[in-house]
Scaffold this motif. Structure first.
Motif, short mmCIF file in Angstrom:
data_model
loop_
_atom_site.label_atom_id
_atom_site.label_comp_id
_atom_site.label_asym_id
_atom_site.label_seq_id
_atom_site.Cartn_x
_atom_site.Cartn_y
_atom_site.Cartn_z
N GLU A 1 0.84 -1.21 0.00
CA GLU A 1 0.00 0.00 0.00
C GLU A 1 0.87 1.26 0.00
N ARG A 2 1.91 1.24 0.82
CA ARG A 2 2.78 2.41 0.90
C ARG A 2 3.57 2.59 -0.40
N ARG A 3 3.94 1.49 -1.04
CA ARG A 3 4.60 1.58 -2.34
C ARG A 3 3.68 2.27 -3.35
N GLN A 4 2.40 1.89 -3.34
CA GLN A 4 1.45 2.48 -4.27
C GLN A 4 1.24 3.97 -3.97
N GLU A 5 1.19 4.31 -2.66
CA GLU A 5 1.04 5.73 -2.27
C GLU A 5 2.23 6.54 -2.79
N ALA A 6 3.43 5.97 -2.67
CA ALA A 6 4.63 6.66 -3.15
C ALA A 6 4.58 6.84 -4.66
N LYS A 7 4.14 5.82 -5.41
CA LYS A 7 4.06 5.92 -6.86
C LYS A 7 3.02 6.96 -7.29
N SER A 8 1.93 7.06 -6.52
CA SER A 8 0.91 8.06 -6.82
C SER A 8 1.47 9.48 -6.64
N LEU A 9 2.26 9.67 -5.59
CA LEU A 9 2.88 10.98 -5.37
C LEU A 9 3.86 11.31 -6.49
N ILE B 1 5.48 14.81 -6.93
CA ILE B 1 5.81 15.05 -5.52
C ILE B 1 6.83 14.02 -5.06
N ASP B 2 7.87 14.47 -4.39
CA ASP B 2 8.89 13.58 -3.85
C ASP B 2 8.33 12.90 -2.60
N PRO B 3 8.12 11.58 -2.62
CA PRO B 3 7.54 10.90 -1.44
C PRO B 3 8.40 11.02 -0.19
N MET B 4 9.73 11.11 -0.33
CA MET B 4 10.59 11.25 0.84
C MET B 4 10.39 12.62 1.50
N ALA B 5 10.31 13.65 0.65
CA ALA B 5 10.08 14.99 1.19
C ALA B 5 8.72 15.07 1.86
N LYS B 6 7.73 14.41 1.26
CA LYS B 6 6.38 14.39 1.84
C LYS B 6 6.40 13.67 3.19
#
Length: 399
Positions: free
Chosen positions: A66-74, A79-84
């Motif tokens: 789920e978190r992988r998918q959230e990161a790919k959506s960002l 949007i940089d998922p690490m910065a988020k």
């Protein structure tokens, strides 16, 4: 090949850490110590980066995906998922760490370092305690005008209109400090102006004519109740007419009885500057007698209940009540108004000398220096004249 829970459980540690891919840039890092850590490799702005999703089994395979998918959506939205993730972490920390009570405590400590009087800080803390009871644990950004108003209305419902007004002002001070330190955006108390019942303005009660003040002086010198500290403090209030807090918190180290001088430190004066007062002979005698009675205590006016604490302003006012003077007739603070009125009425003294003695000199540096230099000798004479007036009041009672 995609991972399964069965396969993950079968993974064993090796002499070195190794990776097992799940697809989409996500893999499980198996460390030499046996930990199994979720990681995701991705590129942003041409740079390779690495996200962490936690450890297995605390973070399950399903949750990691789920978190992988959230990161790919960002990433799809630019949007940089690490910065988020870092921003979300900072926001969560702010919500937990930047509470109203913690910021209020910071403000009080700041004011203490700036030299605010301890009595002022105690009054401010007393007000803040009321706010902390209701919303002190809330993040300051979550404290709404409605929450503040509910607290103010509780104080107002007790008839304490002035306290409610001061509480609103003090809460506002906390918010303005939070805005200045980038932990709040606005001061919600601004919207509450006009929401409270305005307290009636009342001045400190004081006897300002000669006959009434003479009656108070005779009562004070004839008072046999209370402690030696209380009796001496009231006499010195009449003689020296300082602010009650300046007197009752006095320490012996501030007095030079040989040269008849009292140096009130800046930390205890309203204007936050040192104030030097001439002591008339009668005041020196009262202080010498008090020191003989109270012994080696470093405080001039120690409480009879706790020797390491001073008498309170309420102690002096209660003594005046026992003498028969009601709150609307005279208070400990009223000695200042009495002296100011009668000294000006006498026509013998320069108005600026009286103001300097009352520590009412304005903020202008040159004017302050001039007051100290030009009026000292006049203030010394005025102090003795005032003490003599008090002796006249006392002698009149014997006739």
């Amino acid at each position: 090949m995609a991972l399964t829970d069965t396969r993950i459980r079968q993974l064993k540690p090796d002499t070195k850490s190794y990776k097992v891919a799940d697809g989409g840039g996500m893999f499980l890092l198996v460390t030499a110590k046996g930990s199994k850590l979720w990681r995701m490799k991705y590129r942003f702005d041409g740079r390779e980066k690495l996200l962490s999703f936690g450890a297995y089994p605390e973070t399950s395979l399903a949750r990691a995906r789920e978190r992988r998918q959230e990161a790919k959506s960002l990433l799809a939205e630019g949007i940089d998922p690490m910065a988020k993730a870092l921003a979300d972490k900072d926001a969560a920390a702010a919500r937990n760490e930047h509470t109203f009570s913690l910021i209020a405590a910071e403000l009080v400590e700041k004011l203490r370092k700036e030299g605010k009087a301890e009595t002022t800080l105690q009054k401010k803390q007393w007000l803040l305690d009321k706010a902390n009871q209701d919303f002190g644990d809330l993040p300051i950004r979550d404290v709404s005008p409605a929450k503040i108003l509910a607290t103010l209305k509780k104080v107002e419902a007790l008839g304490n209109y002035e306290s409610a007004k001061r509480l609103r002002s003090t809460i506002g001070q906390v918010f303005r400090y939070a805005v200045a330190t980038a932990r709040a955006d606005t001061d919600p108390t601004y919207a509450l102006r006009g929401a409270l019942i305005a307290p009636k303005v009342s001045h400190m009660a004081a006897a300002t004519n000669r006959e009434d003040f003479a009656a108070i002086v005779r009562a004070v010198w004839g008072y046999e109740g209370g402690s030696p500290s209380t009796r001496a403090a009231l006499k010195l209030m009449a003689l020296l007419y300082t602010r009650p807090g300046e007197l009752r918190l006095a320490l012996w180290e501030e007095f030079d009885l040989e040269n008849a001088i009292w140096t009130i430190p800046a930390s205890r004066t309203k204007m936050r500057r040192e104030h030097v007062k001439p002591l008339p002979a009668l005041a020196v005698q009262i202080l010498a007698d008090l020191r003989h009675e109270t012994g080696s205590n470093y405080r001039v006016f120690p409480s009879s209940i706790a020797r390491d604490k001073p008498i309170s302003e309420n102690t002096m006012n209660q003594a005046l009540r026992r003498m028969g003077f009601e709150p609307d007739q005279h208070t400990s603070h009223g000695f200042r108004a009495s002296a100011s009125s009668l000294l000006n009425e006498s026509g013998l003294w320069n108005e600026d000398a009286i103001e300097a003695e009352l520590s009412h000199v304005g903020a202008d540096q040159v004017r302050r220096a001039y007051h100290r230099a030009a009026y000292w000798e006049e203030r010394v004479r005025m102090a003795e004249w005032w003490a003599n007036e008090i002796l006249i009041f006392l002698s009149d009672s014997d006739r």
